[in-house]
Enzyme design. Sequence first.
Site, PDB file in Angstrom:
ATOM      1  N   HIS A 287       0.816  -1.228   0.000  1.00 57.19           N
ATOM      2  CA  HIS A 287       0.000   0.000   0.000  1.00 57.19           C
ATOM      3  C   HIS A 287       0.847   1.275   0.000  1.00 57.19           C
ATOM      4  CE1 HIS A 287      -3.157  -2.809   1.036  1.00 57.19           C
ATOM      5  NE2 HIS A 287      -2.509  -3.166   2.129  1.00 57.19           N
TER       6      HIS A 287
ATOM      7  N   SER B 126       1.644  -0.215  -5.414  1.00 54.75           N
ATOM      8  CA  SER B 126       0.749  -0.533  -4.300  1.00 54.75           C
ATOM      9  C   SER B 126       0.303  -1.982  -4.437  1.00 54.75           C
ATOM     10  CB  SER B 126      -0.459   0.396  -4.298  1.00 54.75           C
ATOM     11  OG  SER B 126      -1.138   0.255  -3.071  1.00 54.75           O
TER      12      SER B 126
ATOM     13  N   SER C  65      -5.714   1.660  -2.396  1.00 68.71           N
ATOM     14  CA  SER C  65      -5.074   2.019  -1.125  1.00 68.71           C
ATOM     15  C   SER C  65      -4.034   3.137  -1.213  1.00 68.71           C
ATOM     16  CB  SER C  65      -4.423   0.769  -0.506  1.00 68.71           C
ATOM     17  OG  SER C  65      -3.371   0.313  -1.331  1.00 68.71           O
TER      18      SER C  65
ATOM     19  N   LYS D  53       4.442  -7.535  14.922  1.00 70.11           N
ATOM     20  CA  LYS D  53       3.617  -7.238  13.748  1.00 70.11           C
ATOM     21  C   LYS D  53       2.191  -7.725  14.025  1.00 70.11           C
ATOM     22  CE  LYS D  53       1.762  -6.999   9.587  1.00 70.11           C
ATOM     23  NZ  LYS D  53       0.379  -7.436   9.314  1.00 70.11           N
TER      24      LYS D  53
ATOM     25  N   ASN E 257      -2.183  -6.060  13.285  1.00 70.96           N
ATOM     26  CA  ASN E 257      -3.440  -6.733  12.942  1.00 70.96           C
ATOM     27  C   ASN E 257      -4.527  -6.445  13.985  1.00 70.96           C
ATOM     28  OD1 ASN E 257      -1.285  -7.775  11.470  1.00 70.96           O
ATOM     29  ND2 ASN E 257      -2.167  -9.814  11.279  1.00 70.96           N
TER      30      ASN E 257
ATOM     31  N   CYS F 285      -6.080  -2.403  13.229  1.00 70.63           N
ATOM     32  CA  CYS F 285      -7.465  -2.520  12.768  1.00 70.63           C
ATOM     33  C   CYS F 285      -8.429  -1.909  13.781  1.00 70.63           C
ATOM     34  CB  CYS F 285      -7.818  -3.984  12.499  1.00 70.63           C
ATOM     35  SG  CYS F 285      -6.928  -4.641  11.065  1.00 70.63           S
TER      36      CYS F 285
ATOM     37  N   HIS G 158      -7.325  -9.266   3.484  1.00 72.40           N
ATOM     38  CA  HIS G 158      -6.439  -8.755   2.431  1.00 72.40           C
ATOM     39  C   HIS G 158      -7.063  -8.706   1.033  1.00 72.40           C
ATOM     40  CE1 HIS G 158      -2.757  -7.497   0.579  1.00 72.40           C
ATOM     41  NE2 HIS G 158      -3.020  -8.359  -0.373  1.00 72.40           N
TER      42      HIS G 158
HETATM   43  P1  NAD Z   1      -6.097 -14.970  11.508  1.00 70.40           P
HETATM   44  O1  NAD Z   1      -5.766 -16.285  10.906  1.00 70.40           O
HETATM   45  O2  NAD Z   1      -5.538 -14.593  12.835  1.00 70.40           O
HETATM   46  O3  NAD Z   1      -7.679 -14.800  11.632  1.00 70.40           O
HETATM   47  C1  NAD Z   1      -8.621 -15.222  10.691  1.00 70.40           C
HETATM   48  C2  NAD Z   1      -9.703 -15.970  11.456  1.00 70.40           C
HETATM   49  O4  NAD Z   1     -10.801 -16.260  10.589  1.00 70.40           O
HETATM   50  C3  NAD Z   1      -9.213 -17.303  12.028  1.00 70.40           C
HETATM   51  O5  NAD Z   1      -9.377 -17.340  13.428  1.00 70.40           O
HETATM   52  C4  NAD Z   1     -10.075 -18.340  11.317  1.00 70.40           C
HETATM   53  O6  NAD Z   1     -10.399 -19.452  12.157  1.00 70.40           O
HETATM   54  C5  NAD Z   1     -11.317 -17.527  10.968  1.00 70.40           C
HETATM   55  N1  NAD Z   1     -12.095 -18.072   9.851  1.00 70.40           N
HETATM   56  C6  NAD Z   1     -11.652 -18.739   8.734  1.00 70.40           C
HETATM   57  N2  NAD Z   1     -12.703 -19.090   7.966  1.00 70.40           N
HETATM   58  C7  NAD Z   1     -13.812 -18.649   8.592  1.00 70.40           C
HETATM   59  C8  NAD Z   1     -15.206 -18.725   8.288  1.00 70.40           C
HETATM   60  N3  NAD Z   1     -15.660 -19.341   7.196  1.00 70.40           N
HETATM   61  N4  NAD Z   1     -16.085 -18.144   9.164  1.00 70.40           N
HETATM   62  C9  NAD Z   1     -15.638 -17.552  10.306  1.00 70.40           C
HETATM   63  N5  NAD Z   1     -14.326 -17.461  10.648  1.00 70.40           N
HETATM   64  C10 NAD Z   1     -13.434 -18.007   9.799  1.00 70.40           C
HETATM   65  O7  NAD Z   1      -5.692 -13.867  10.430  1.00 70.40           O
HETATM   66  P2  NAD Z   1      -5.555 -12.291  10.708  1.00 70.40           P
HETATM   67  O8  NAD Z   1      -4.143 -11.996  11.004  1.00 70.40           O
HETATM   68  O9  NAD Z   1      -6.630 -11.881  11.607  1.00 70.40           O
HETATM   69  O10 NAD Z   1      -5.798 -11.741   9.227  1.00 70.40           O
HETATM   70  C11 NAD Z   1      -7.064 -11.818   8.604  1.00 70.40           C
HETATM   71  C12 NAD Z   1      -7.010 -11.159   7.216  1.00 70.40           C
HETATM   72  O11 NAD Z   1      -6.771  -9.758   7.369  1.00 70.40           O
HETATM   73  C13 NAD Z   1      -5.894 -11.647   6.328  1.00 70.40           C
HETATM   74  O12 NAD Z   1      -6.329 -11.602   4.988  1.00 70.40           O
HETATM   75  C14 NAD Z   1      -4.796 -10.625   6.536  1.00 70.40           C
HETATM   76  O13 NAD Z   1      -3.869 -10.634   5.492  1.00 70.40           O
HETATM   77  C15 NAD Z   1      -5.597  -9.375   6.630  1.00 70.40           C
HETATM   78  N6  NAD Z   1      -5.028  -8.214   7.340  1.00 70.40           N
HETATM   79  C16 NAD Z   1      -5.525  -7.002   6.968  1.00 70.40           C
HETATM   80  C17 NAD Z   1      -5.109  -5.860   7.621  1.00 70.40           C
HETATM   81  C18 NAD Z   1      -5.607  -4.525   7.192  1.00 70.40           C
HETATM   82  O14 NAD Z   1      -4.988  -3.510   7.541  1.00 70.40           O
HETATM   83  N7  NAD Z   1      -6.681  -4.427   6.457  1.00 70.40           N
HETATM   84  C19 NAD Z   1      -4.191  -5.947   8.685  1.00 70.40           C
HETATM   85  C20 NAD Z   1      -3.698  -7.208   9.039  1.00 70.40           C
HETATM   86  C21 NAD Z   1      -4.147  -8.335   8.366  1.00 70.40           C
HETATM   87  N1  RBV Z   2      -1.328  -1.862   6.314  1.00 69.93           N
HETATM   88  N2  RBV Z   2      -0.583  -0.863   5.860  1.00 69.93           N
HETATM   89  C1  RBV Z   2      -1.121   0.252   6.302  1.00 69.93           C
HETATM   90  N3  RBV Z   2      -1.025   2.604   6.729  1.00 69.93           N
HETATM   91  O1  RBV Z   2       0.343   1.695   5.266  1.00 69.93           O
HETATM   92  N4  RBV Z   2      -2.204  -0.014   7.009  1.00 69.93           N
HETATM   93  C2  RBV Z   2      -2.328  -1.363   7.026  1.00 69.93           C
HETATM   94  C3  RBV Z   2      -0.537   1.583   6.060  1.00 69.93           C
HETATM   95  C4  RBV Z   2      -0.954  -3.255   6.044  1.00 69.93           C
HETATM   96  C5  RBV Z   2      -1.003  -4.151   7.279  1.00 69.93           C
HETATM   97  O2  RBV Z   2       0.309  -4.380   7.731  1.00 69.93           O
HETATM   98  C6  RBV Z   2      -1.663  -5.430   6.784  1.00 69.93           C
HETATM   99  O3  RBV Z   2      -0.965  -6.597   7.140  1.00 69.93           O
HETATM  100  C7  RBV Z   2      -1.721  -5.238   5.294  1.00 69.93           C
HETATM  101  O4  RBV Z   2      -1.845  -3.833   5.132  1.00 69.93           O
HETATM  102  C8  RBV Z   2      -2.846  -5.941   4.584  1.00 69.93           C
HETATM  103  O5  RBV Z   2      -2.724  -5.729   3.214  1.00 69.93           O
END
Ligand code: NAD
Ligand code: RBV
Length: 480
Positions: A52, A75, A80, A236, A241, A245, A351
């Site tokens: 991003h 990105s 993003s 991390k 996470n 979030c 993601h």
């Molecule tokens: P995680 O494995 O800790 O959590 C995911 C959870 O979802 C698990 O506990 C799993 O059992 C559950 N799950 C799987 N299938 C399911 C279903 N059908 N119904 C209900 N629950 C179900 O993973 P995480 O670290 O929490 O990451 C989750 C996602 O978010 C990943 O795609 C990760 O890459 C992404 N992420 C995004 C950001 C962001 O800034 N947007 C930040 C960190 C991670």
């Molecule tokens: N994430 N990056 C940002 N502000 O640049 N915010 C969230 C930023 C990353 C985070 O580390 C997560 O694992 C990933 O975005 C998901 O694509």
Amino acid sequence: MIKYKVKDIKLAELGRRLIETEEPEMPGLMETRRKYGPRKPLKGARIMGSLHMTVETAILIETLKVLGADVRWASCNIFSTNDAAAAAIAATGTPVFAWKGETVEEYWWCTREALTWPDGQGPDLIVDDGGDATLFIHKGLECEKALKAGKANKALKGLKAIKALMGLGDLSAEENALYTEIANALKSDPDWFSKAAARIKGVSEETTTGVHRLYQLEAKGELLFPAVNVNDSVTKSKFDNIYGCRESLIDGIKRATDVMLAGKNAFVCGYGDVGKGCAEALRENHCRVRVSEVDPICALQACMAGFDVGTVQDALKWANLFVTTTGNVDIITAEDMAKMRDQTIVCNIGHFDDEIQVARLMAWPGVRRTTIKPQVDRFTFKDGHSIYLLAEGRLVNLGCATGHPGFVMSSSFTNQCLAQMLLWEGGVKGVIRLPKKLDEEVARLHLAARGAKLTRLTKRQADYIGVPVAGPFKPDYYRY
Ligand code: NAD
Ligand code: RBV
């Protein structure tokens, strides 16, 4: 070859002001510059980033440059990019290929541009988020080998030949864009991917979903280069996470909808690290919160935190807001959305964009789409009820807001810098995590900024619990 592609280079001054404002919130990165900068440990390293293109990432990029690296960036998501941050980096002469609101075709073009240095060759190292740059190299090499295997119908060229030889059937728009860029790379040099793969010394992966992909490649014996799993540093996943979030989910929902959250019924799919942060944030905003889980341990954790645990289907007539956090597919189906309450908000913070069945929603008989503003769409069903879909089902905190705040990204990105240095030094095999000592070091760098003072173990205490006075303080199996 163009030097960069951003929305508007004139945004560079604004971007620089945003970067300067955020730097003091990223003490880990600033300390990394002070501590390692003079030695230039990344001197000579060509680093490509697929992550991003935000203000926080701009500060990561500039840290990698202080460490001596030659950087190119794209990105890892079409929505993003912070256009001002992208412009500020491009204005310094670092090639950036990213803007908010790319098409999927532009996205894969940007990825390829960032992977291609002016001499036509690839990077030495990759900073990946979600694994798309790694995927490009792996899929590309498969295509290169298939083309060379010589079974090609000589009349077929480029994408058509790849589709025929790889036995690719109906491709999604995204897959089509990926293979088109692979075909373009092979047109520029039929050996492009084998040369690139041979050159790459490693990848450091930012997120849970990308890490899953790496372990799958390793298990199949197909991983082409070593990898550092940055996500599973404690500093991390147990910070970004969860606590990231916890702040940026609400930011995304509010900027998109301005809705009052208090008193609403919110449903969080998945109670892993991201789900824990999201559920807590919604509760702090005075929502009633339910979660879903497949894993009994996480479900029990949710119970102990005071959340109801149920299924999406049982909540369709209850929830005003759904958030998917699973990193899995088909979590909210088109059928589910057809049955939701009027005015329900649906969004994803995982993601990729396949947790919510967006393509099926768009094709649902009689459904009408009204774009309220970029990244906010209302879908009205034949029976008159509407739902709001944010960021077309892509991560709402980066699509509708600016991602996590700097302080938590400082932790994540300090791990990224340490991982890049480790890979450039050489000797990493397979997929590894950073040593706990470095993980503790990342945390330590952030304590002063929050006014925390550590207690020092006495020798007698250290011996009693069986750890060195200066750490590491926990065994590897400790779960925090
Ligand atoms: P995680 O494995 O800790 O959590 C995911 C959870 O979802 C698990 O506990 C799993 O059992 C559950 N799950 C799987 N299938 C399911 C279903 N059908 N119904 C209900 N629950 C179900 O993973 P995480 O670290 O929490 O990451 C989750 C996602 O978010 C990943 O795609 C990760 O890459 C992404 N992420 C995004 C950001 C962001 O800034 N947007 C930040 C960190 C991670
Ligand atoms: N994430 N990056 C940002 N502000 O640049 N915010 C969230 C930023 C990353 C985070 O580390 C997560 O694992 C990933 O975005 C998901 O694509």
